[in-house]
Design a protein around this motif. Structure first.
Motif, PDB file in Angstrom:
ATOM      1  N   ASP A  92       0.788  -1.232   0.000  1.00 30.02           N
ATOM      2  CA  ASP A  92       0.000   0.000   0.000  1.00 30.02           C
ATOM      3  C   ASP A  92       0.824   1.289   0.000  1.00 30.02           C
ATOM      4  N   ALA A 131       0.352   3.895  -2.840  1.00 26.81           N
ATOM      5  CA  ALA A 131      -0.976   4.517  -2.815  1.00 26.81           C
ATOM      6  C   ALA A 131      -1.057   5.582  -1.728  1.00 26.81           C
ATOM      7  N   TYR A 132      -0.465   5.310  -0.579  1.00 21.39           N
ATOM      8  CA  TYR A 132      -0.436   6.309   0.498  1.00 21.39           C
ATOM      9  C   TYR A 132       0.349   7.540   0.056  1.00 21.39           C
ATOM     10  N   ALA A 148      -1.661   9.612  -2.405  1.00 24.34           N
ATOM     11  CA  ALA A 148      -2.769  10.326  -1.762  1.00 24.34           C
ATOM     12  C   ALA A 148      -2.269  11.528  -0.970  1.00 24.34           C
ATOM     13  N   ARG A 183       1.019   4.166   8.684  1.00 29.43           N
ATOM     14  CA  ARG A 183       1.562   3.974   7.332  1.00 29.43           C
ATOM     15  C   ARG A 183       1.646   5.264   6.532  1.00 29.43           C
ATOM     16  N   ALA A 184       0.836   6.265   6.860  1.00 28.14           N
ATOM     17  CA  ALA A 184       0.893   7.539   6.138  1.00 28.14           C
ATOM     18  C   ALA A 184       1.945   8.490   6.700  1.00 28.14           C
ATOM     19  N   ALA A 193      -7.185   7.711   6.512  1.00 27.91           N
ATOM     20  CA  ALA A 193      -7.194   6.485   5.704  1.00 27.91           C
ATOM     21  C   ALA A 193      -8.139   5.469   6.333  1.00 27.91           C
ATOM     22  N   PHE A 227      -9.292   8.680   2.448  1.00 29.42           N
ATOM     23  CA  PHE A 227      -8.547   7.822   1.538  1.00 29.42           C
ATOM     24  C   PHE A 227      -8.744   6.354   1.898  1.00 29.42           C
ATOM     25  N   HIS A 228      -8.668   5.508   0.897  1.00 28.27           N
ATOM     26  CA  HIS A 228      -8.511   4.068   1.101  1.00 28.27           C
ATOM     27  C   HIS A 228      -7.677   3.549  -0.065  1.00 28.27           C
ATOM     28  N   PRO A 229      -6.740   2.625   0.201  1.00 28.36           N
ATOM     29  CA  PRO A 229      -5.853   2.169  -0.873  1.00 28.36           C
ATOM     30  C   PRO A 229      -6.526   1.293  -1.922  1.00 28.36           C
ATOM     31  N   ILE A 230      -7.782   0.943  -1.729  1.00 34.88           N
ATOM     32  CA  ILE A 230      -8.556   0.327  -2.805  1.00 34.88           C
ATOM     33  C   ILE A 230      -9.934   0.971  -2.833  1.00 34.88           C
ATOM     34  N   ARG A 278      -7.878   2.776  -5.802  1.00 33.94           N
ATOM     35  CA  ARG A 278      -7.884   3.764  -4.720  1.00 33.94           C
ATOM     36  C   ARG A 278      -9.235   4.439  -4.593  1.00 33.94           C
TER      37      ARG A 278
END
Length: 199
Positions: A26, A29-30, A33, A54-55, A114, A143-146, A190
């Motif tokens: 992920d 993607a983070y 975003a 993670r961000a 997220a 946000f969401h990675p999917i 995303r």
């Protein structure tokens, strides 16, 4: 409200130790975003519901050493996992509820959330609290990675008309909380909604 807090804490406590291992890909993607927020060096930003943080590295990279990065989460085990991963070096970790942030009004330039909105017990009220902490004209990224459909398929469920993240629901929800949605993207790879704080 306390029952909902307990449910969220129990859900994430049970998953904290292997959370990062479950989603090892992920990172890009983070970073993408966070880049969409357009943060500048010296900005003050909150990762609301930061989980394992993670961000935080991407947020620190965006605001630089002169900026302020905060990570707030309701679940101690998630913050412990963030610390074990070394992400406490990228931002200050706080055990707190987004329903009542320990922050001064208008002290932030932006909020990054997220996977946050699905876990808010009172979304309109909670988004209003995030607004309180952000300066006029400041930004919110949900946000969401999917995307929504891919997430529903992963969880073995169908999308429903009442999904808070559906554009037709999220726009009015944000508006009722003092935000104006400026960007909405819901793709397999995303989900990202950007909003600006209204005065």
């Amino acid at each position: 409200m306390d029952d909902e807090r307990t449910r969220v804490q129990e859900f994430f406590t049970a998953r904290a130790a292997d959370w990062d291992a479950r989603f090892p890909d992920d990172g890009p993607a983070y970073r993408a975003a966070v880049a969409e927020l357009g943060l500048r060096p010296g900005s003050h930003v909150l990762d609301a519901g930061c989980g394992t943080g993670r961000a935080l590295p991407a947020l620190r990279g965006a605001v630089g050493p002169s900026g302020v990065v905060l990570g707030v989460d309701l679940t101690p085990a998630m913050l412990e996992a963030a610390t074990r991963a070394g992400r406490h070096r990228d931002g200050q970790l706080l055990l707190a509820d987004v329903a009542s942030l320990p922050l001064r009004a208008a002290s932030l330039d932006a909020v990054f959330g997220a996977g946050l909105i699905a876990h808010l017990p009172n979304p309109e009220e909670n988004l209003r609290e995030l607004r309180r902490a952000v300066r006029p004209g400041g930004l919110l990224a949900l946000f969401h990675p999917i995307g929504r459909a891919a997430l529903a398929a992963r969880q073995g469920r169908q999308l429903t008309p009442g999904d808070l993240r559906a554009e037709a629901n999220l726009g009015p929800l944000l508006a009722g909380s003092g935000w104006r949605m400026t960007t909405y993207v819901d793709e397999d790879a995303r989900f990202l909604a950007l909003a600006v704080r209204q005065d």
